[in-house]
Design an enzyme around this catalytic site. Structure first.
Site, PDB file in Angstrom:
ATOM      1  N   ARG A  71       0.810  -1.123  -0.051  1.00 21.10           N
ATOM      2  CA  ARG A  71      -0.107  -0.001   0.059  1.00 21.10           C
ATOM      3  C   ARG A  71       0.929   1.192   0.011  1.00 21.10           C
ATOM      4  NH1 ARG A  71      -3.759   0.052   5.054  1.00 21.10           N
ATOM      5  NH2 ARG A  71      -4.813  -1.612   4.101  1.00 21.10           N
ATOM      6  N   ARG A 140      -1.749   6.977   9.579  1.00 20.19           N
ATOM      7  CA  ARG A 140      -1.730   6.274   8.009  1.00 20.19           C
ATOM      8  C   ARG A 140      -1.716   7.290   7.242  1.00 20.19           C
ATOM      9  NH1 ARG A 140      -3.939   0.983   8.187  1.00 20.19           N
ATOM     10  NH2 ARG A 140      -3.046  -0.278  10.053  1.00 20.19           N
ATOM     11  N   LYS A 204      -3.741   1.592  15.215  1.00 22.68           N
ATOM     12  CA  LYS A 204      -3.527   2.403  13.721  1.00 22.68           C
ATOM     13  C   LYS A 204      -4.326   3.849  13.960  1.00 22.68           C
ATOM     14  CE  LYS A 204      -6.085  -0.270  11.266  1.00 22.68           C
ATOM     15  NZ  LYS A 204      -6.945  -1.017  10.132  1.00 22.68           N
ATOM     16  N   LYS A 206      -5.769   7.386  12.224  1.00 23.53           N
ATOM     17  CA  LYS A 206      -6.119   8.022  10.734  1.00 23.53           C
ATOM     18  C   LYS A 206      -6.567   9.446  10.846  1.00 23.53           C
ATOM     19  CE  LYS A 206      -7.559   3.387   9.035  1.00 23.53           C
ATOM     20  NZ  LYS A 206      -8.772   2.509   8.461  1.00 23.53           N
ATOM     21  N   CYS A 437     -15.209  -2.945  -0.163  1.00 17.89           N
ATOM     22  CA  CYS A 437     -13.969  -3.148   0.432  1.00 17.89           C
ATOM     23  C   CYS A 437     -13.291  -4.409  -0.531  1.00 17.89           C
ATOM     24  CB  CYS A 437     -13.958  -3.538   1.788  1.00 17.89           C
ATOM     25  SG  CYS A 437     -14.517  -5.169   2.217  1.00 17.89           S
ATOM     26  N   CYS A 443      -7.895 -10.637   1.412  1.00 15.96           N
ATOM     27  CA  CYS A 443      -8.261 -10.276   2.929  1.00 15.96           C
ATOM     28  C   CYS A 443      -8.439 -11.404   3.756  1.00 15.96           C
ATOM     29  CB  CYS A 443      -9.449  -9.205   2.850  1.00 15.96           C
ATOM     30  SG  CYS A 443      -9.433  -8.644   4.538  1.00 15.96           S
ATOM     31  N   CYS A 482     -16.644  -7.694   6.215  1.00 16.26           N
ATOM     32  CA  CYS A 482     -16.627  -8.206   7.721  1.00 16.26           C
ATOM     33  C   CYS A 482     -16.882  -6.905   8.315  1.00 16.26           C
ATOM     34  CB  CYS A 482     -15.417  -8.644   8.052  1.00 16.26           C
ATOM     35  SG  CYS A 482     -13.994  -7.663   8.377  1.00 16.26           S
ATOM     36  N   CYS A 486     -13.974  -1.279   6.240  1.00 12.70           N
ATOM     37  CA  CYS A 486     -13.181  -0.564   5.306  1.00 12.70           C
ATOM     38  C   CYS A 486     -13.580   0.287   4.321  1.00 12.70           C
ATOM     39  CB  CYS A 486     -11.938  -1.618   4.700  1.00 12.70           C
ATOM     40  SG  CYS A 486     -11.170  -2.378   5.980  1.00 12.70           S
TER      41      CYS A 486
HETATM   42 FE1  SRM Z   1      -9.075  -1.464   6.474  1.00 15.03          FE
HETATM   43  C1  SRM Z   1      -7.782  -3.964   7.952  1.00 15.03           C
HETATM   44  C2  SRM Z   1      -8.261  -3.021   3.549  1.00 15.03           C
HETATM   45  C3  SRM Z   1      -9.632   1.350   4.938  1.00 15.03           C
HETATM   46  C4  SRM Z   1     -10.799  -0.477   9.143  1.00 15.03           C
HETATM   47  N1  SRM Z   1      -8.067  -3.277   5.963  1.00 15.03           N
HETATM   48  C5  SRM Z   1      -7.529  -4.386   6.803  1.00 15.03           C
HETATM   49  C6  SRM Z   1      -6.808  -5.301   5.917  1.00 15.03           C
HETATM   50  C7  SRM Z   1      -5.399  -4.543   5.957  1.00 15.03           C
HETATM   51  C8  SRM Z   1      -6.949  -6.792   6.414  1.00 15.03           C
HETATM   52  C9  SRM Z   1      -6.122  -7.172   7.473  1.00 15.03           C
HETATM   53  O1  SRM Z   1      -5.521  -6.712   8.651  1.00 15.03           O
HETATM   54  O2  SRM Z   1      -5.314  -8.282   7.501  1.00 15.03           O
HETATM   55  C10 SRM Z   1      -7.313  -5.110   4.662  1.00 15.03           C
HETATM   56  C11 SRM Z   1      -6.675  -5.566   3.430  1.00 15.03           C
HETATM   57  C12 SRM Z   1      -7.333  -6.269   2.181  1.00 15.03           C
HETATM   58  C13 SRM Z   1      -6.517  -6.505   1.070  1.00 15.03           C
HETATM   59  O3  SRM Z   1      -6.619  -7.763   0.727  1.00 15.03           O
HETATM   60  O4  SRM Z   1      -6.319  -5.566   0.309  1.00 15.03           O
HETATM   61  C14 SRM Z   1      -7.959  -3.764   4.551  1.00 15.03           C
HETATM   62  N2  SRM Z   1      -8.837  -0.725   4.490  1.00 15.03           N
HETATM   63  C15 SRM Z   1      -8.529  -1.657   3.351  1.00 15.03           C
HETATM   64  C16 SRM Z   1      -8.780  -0.947   2.208  1.00 15.03           C
HETATM   65  C17 SRM Z   1      -7.963  -1.605   1.018  1.00 15.03           C
HETATM   66  C18 SRM Z   1     -10.335  -1.212   1.734  1.00 15.03           C
HETATM   67  C19 SRM Z   1     -10.566  -0.643   0.381  1.00 15.03           C
HETATM   68  O5  SRM Z   1     -11.415  -1.487  -0.281  1.00 15.03           O
HETATM   69  O6  SRM Z   1     -10.207   0.443  -0.160  1.00 15.03           O
HETATM   70  C20 SRM Z   1      -8.781   0.417   2.744  1.00 15.03           C
HETATM   71  C21 SRM Z   1      -7.314   0.922   2.631  1.00 15.03           C
HETATM   72  C22 SRM Z   1      -7.180   2.136   3.115  1.00 15.03           C
HETATM   73  C23 SRM Z   1      -5.688   2.859   3.026  1.00 15.03           C
HETATM   74  O7  SRM Z   1      -5.169   3.301   1.938  1.00 15.03           O
HETATM   75  O8  SRM Z   1      -4.919   3.081   3.832  1.00 15.03           O
HETATM   76  C24 SRM Z   1      -9.066   0.280   4.110  1.00 15.03           C
HETATM   77  N3  SRM Z   1     -10.072   0.099   6.950  1.00 15.03           N
HETATM   78  C25 SRM Z   1     -10.312   1.064   6.165  1.00 15.03           C
HETATM   79  C26 SRM Z   1     -11.135   1.969   6.582  1.00 15.03           C
HETATM   80  C27 SRM Z   1     -11.569   3.401   5.781  1.00 15.03           C
HETATM   81  C28 SRM Z   1     -10.947   4.669   6.357  1.00 15.03           C
HETATM   82  O9  SRM Z   1      -9.935   4.494   6.826  1.00 15.03           O
HETATM   83  O10 SRM Z   1     -11.437   5.540   5.860  1.00 15.03           O
HETATM   84  C29 SRM Z   1     -11.713   1.443   7.812  1.00 15.03           C
HETATM   85  C30 SRM Z   1     -12.671   2.183   8.991  1.00 15.03           C
HETATM   86  C31 SRM Z   1     -12.148   3.263   9.485  1.00 15.03           C
HETATM   87  C32 SRM Z   1     -11.525   2.887  10.669  1.00 15.03           C
HETATM   88  O11 SRM Z   1     -10.301   2.533  10.896  1.00 15.03           O
HETATM   89  O12 SRM Z   1     -12.171   2.855  12.009  1.00 15.03           O
HETATM   90  C33 SRM Z   1     -10.744   0.342   7.957  1.00 15.03           C
HETATM   91  N4  SRM Z   1      -9.356  -2.262   8.306  1.00 15.03           N
HETATM   92  C34 SRM Z   1     -10.059  -1.857   9.172  1.00 15.03           C
HETATM   93  C35 SRM Z   1      -9.937  -2.388  10.481  1.00 15.03           C
HETATM   94  C36 SRM Z   1     -10.799  -2.079  11.663  1.00 15.03           C
HETATM   95  C37 SRM Z   1      -9.978  -1.158  12.579  1.00 15.03           C
HETATM   96  C38 SRM Z   1     -10.693  -1.289  14.133  1.00 15.03           C
HETATM   97  O13 SRM Z   1     -10.742  -0.300  14.666  1.00 15.03           O
HETATM   98  O14 SRM Z   1     -11.224  -2.203  14.552  1.00 15.03           O
HETATM   99  C39 SRM Z   1      -9.078  -3.533   9.961  1.00 15.03           C
HETATM  100  C40 SRM Z   1      -8.774  -4.735  10.902  1.00 15.03           C
HETATM  101  C41 SRM Z   1      -7.686  -4.484  12.086  1.00 15.03           C
HETATM  102  O15 SRM Z   1      -7.015  -3.165  12.070  1.00 15.03           O
HETATM  103  O16 SRM Z   1      -7.416  -5.099  12.664  1.00 15.03           O
HETATM  104  C42 SRM Z   1      -8.649  -3.305   8.841  1.00 15.03           C
HETATM  105 FE1  SF4 Z   2     -11.004  -7.212   4.574  1.00 14.81          FE
HETATM  106 FE2  SF4 Z   2     -13.085  -6.806   6.565  1.00 14.81          FE
HETATM  107 FE3  SF4 Z   2     -11.468  -4.579   5.640  1.00 14.81          FE
HETATM  108 FE4  SF4 Z   2     -13.267  -5.868   3.884  1.00 14.81          FE
HETATM  109  S1  SF4 Z   2     -13.997  -4.882   5.730  1.00 14.81           S
HETATM  110  S2  SF4 Z   2     -11.056  -5.454   3.663  1.00 14.81           S
HETATM  111  S3  SF4 Z   2     -13.328  -8.005   4.627  1.00 14.81           S
HETATM  112  S4  SF4 Z   2     -11.138  -6.362   6.823  1.00 14.81           S
END
Ligand code: SRM
Ligand code: SF4
Length: 583
Positions: A71, A140, A204, A206, A437, A443, A482, A486
């Protein structure tokens, strides 16, 4: 992995080096050692495995098909045409499934194998883009309003966000030593980390910058949000500060929940760094390092109270925050098509379903697309004749071609038409605004499909809307595989949150402005049940909606859905800021 082991790994990592070099050199496996799987995130990469073939490989006694997601750190999602071409070449050479625009304006590459990871990182850095701190318990990629056109202040906001992103980078040289062959020196592994300390943040972090009236960054979903406040002449006066937003939750665990940020006051443009450092270090020192699921800033604030938090930020920043100033958000979406971009230049908003840019098949339906090649042709044209034109990724997984000379418009139009990049012209509002997402197959946390399911789902929901004669309703639909959220699903008017293969929670009732969360409407249901649940609601909306009323707003007015007051951020002015502390 338990909280303690993540905390220990960070502390024992010699500033994020761990045994990454040894792990990368190990020829026996396509994986990294377990602790290095944690550490590589801070370098902008995740170890994953192809879940489509996981079971088949297990039965064949093969190790999982390990590969890495990378990323980028691209504040505000801005790249030049030359950088676009370089990233395209890197994705084509080293990755699978092309380029992916994320919901935070970064690029993701999937499927890079371990033996090619270093070469890929080097190629990305050669394009003057890095991946440092794109993942991990650090600040991030900073999200910034993507559409430069509505405000002259936009450029200043973008510059400020990029500077803050650089300021909040970890100081360790580990990244440069491991990937870019910088020489190790005596201090390697013991660098001062004045902002992060040796255990970095509990979780993390943001940051997002919104420029009203557009809230494309979903500023209330950010740990720290800056809402630009503009004077009557459009000049940047400063920012309202929002803290404690976040989407992530776990099914069946009431201790975790999505939360909208709370406004704590107004600051001048020159106070951004001080406030950001105060918020980050408060979270560093007071965030929960015992229970990882409760380690986000939103829980620190809810556990200690917003008044305490504001006072702590003011103490660290060295000044007090006057009340937040009025602002109005009208929507969270992108603008598509050509528009004036200022200075005689034009801009073009392009729709890219779920941000995936590939040639070949976009989804399971076998429809051919040529988006990667099309954007390559456009980047080549803009590189040669664009004179300052740039690509801007949006937080809605779309793309803006900005600062385009008017003379190139017709040629860009031809390239778009030739490569199927003009889909925005015929797409209904439902399709234009939908987010999904990544989810399967990469993922590791996905419980259900999202990106791959989106086209099919949209077909069915669109057909239902058409049947009720409201095919042009501007409904915001978001899908996440899930509950981590995201695609920021809890801010969708309709959202599907994955429970199990083919099963989702149906969430309803958010607004268009990113100021109201939705609520659970049906738990753990399949597609047929989702459509059956939506059918009467669409019928009611078609019959009873007021002029200009959004679907989410209608659901609340009609009583079909109710959302607790704590999940709503009303427009400013708030009469009494401390009331917000109850949120
Ligand atoms: Fe996310 C984890 C993809 C934006 C909340 N996110 C992940 C992981 C890395 C899975 C993992 O931990 O093994 C995913 C990788 C999937 C893949 O195969 O690529 C993933 N997140 C993404 C992306 C690529 C989704 C997309 O379709 O665009 C986004 C990448 C953003 C970036 O460029 O940095 C992405 N993730 C978000 C957002 C939206 C935002 O930031 O505006 C959220 C919700 C906002 C937040 O953070 O509260 C988000 N991602 C999570 C979470 C839950 C965090 C939490 O507080 O519990 C996880 C899981 C974790 O961190 O344990 C996670
Ligand atoms: Fe993976 Fe869940 Fe984030 Fe979708 S919402 S990319 S399934 S961690």
């Amino acid at each position: 992995m338990s909280t303690h082991s993540v905390e220990d790994i960070k502390a024992d990592s010699a500033r994020l080096r761990g045994s990454l070099l040894e792990s990368l050199a190990d020829p026996v496996t396509g994986a990294l050692r377990e602790s290095d799987q944690t550490l590589i995130k801070y370098h902008g990469s995740y170890q994953q495995d192809d879940r489509d073939v996981r079971e088949e490989r297990r039965q064949a006694l093969l190790e999982p098909a390990y590969a890495f997601m990378i990323r980028t750190r691209t504040p505000g999602g801005v790249v030049t045409p030359a950088q676009w071409l370089q990233l395209d070449a890197i994705a084509t050479r080293y990755a699978e499934r092309g380029l992916r625009i994320t919901t935070r304006q970064a690029f993701q590459l999937h499927g890079v194998i371990k033996t090619e990871l270093k070469a890929t990182m080097q190629a990305i850095n050669a394009a003057l883009i890095d991946t440092l701190a794109a993942c991990g318990d650090v600040n991030r990629n900073i999200a910034v309003a993507a559409d430069p056109q509505p405000s002259a202040a936009h450029a200043a906001v973008q510059v400020q966000a990029a500077a803050l992103s650089a300021r909040l980078l970890p100081s360790t040289r580990a990244y440069y030593e491991i990937w870019l062959d910088e020489e190790r020196v005596a201090s390697s592994g013991g660098e001062e980390e004045p902002i992060y300390g040796d255990r970095y943040l509990p979780r993390k972090f943001k940051i997002g910058f919104a420029v009203p009236p557009v809230n494309d960054v979903d500023v209330f979903a950010q740990d720290l949000g800056f809402i630009a406040i503009l004077g009557e002449d459009g000049a940047l006066l400063g920012y309202d500060v929002s803290v404690g937003g976040g989407m992530g939750a776990s099914h069946g665990d009431p201790e975790t929940y999505p939360r909208l940020g709370s406004l704590i006051g107004f600051i001048g443009p020159d106070q951004v760094t001080a406030v950001a450092e105060a918020v980050v270090t408060t979270q560093r020192d007071h965030g929960n390092r015992e229970v990882r699921k409760r380690a986000r800033l939103k829980y620190t604030i809810d556990d200690r109270g917003l008044d305490w938090f504001r006072a702590e930020v003011e103490r660290r920043a060295g000044f007090s925050l006057p009340p937040a100033r009025p602002f109005v958000f009208s929507h969270t979406g992108d603008r598509f098509g050509w528009s004036e971009g200022g200075g005689g230049r034009l801009q073009l908003g392009l729709r890219l379903p779920a941000g995936r840019i590939v040639d070949g098949r976009l989804d399971g339906r076998g429809e051919p697309v040529r988006h990667l090649g099309g954007l390559r042709a456009i980047a080549t044209l803009l590189q040669a004749e664009g004179d300052g034109a740039e690509f801007r990724m949006t937080p809605n997984q779309n793309l803006v071609l900005a600062n385009v000379p008017a003379a190139l418009r017709a040629r860009v139009d031809v390239l778009c038409a030739e490569h199927g990049l003009d889909g925005w012209r015929s797409a209904t509002p439902l399709r234009r605004n939908a987010l999904a997402c990544v989810a399967l197959p990469t993922c590791g946390l996905a419980m259900a499909e999202a990106e791959r399911y989106l086209p099919e789902l949209l077909d069915r929901v669109q057909a239902l809307l058409d049947r009720h004669g409201i095919g042009d309703a501007p409904i915001h639909l978001r899908v996440s595989g899930c509950p981590n959220g995201c695609s920021r699903p809890y801010l969708g008017e309709i959202a599907l949150v994955g429970r199990a293969p083919g099963r989702y929670n149906l969430m309803l009732g958010a607004d268009h402005r990113g100021q109201r969360l939705n609520a659970l409407y049906r738990d753990n249901i399949d597609e047929a049940a989702i459509l059956a649940a939506l059918d009467p609601l669409f019928a009611g909306y078609a019959r009873d909606r007021h002029e200009g009323e959004g679907f989410g707003d209608y659901l609340l007015r009609s009583g079909a859905v109710s959302v607790p007051e704590r999940d709503i951020r009303r427009g400013i002015p708030l009469a009494n800021l401390s009331e917000d502390a109850s949120a």
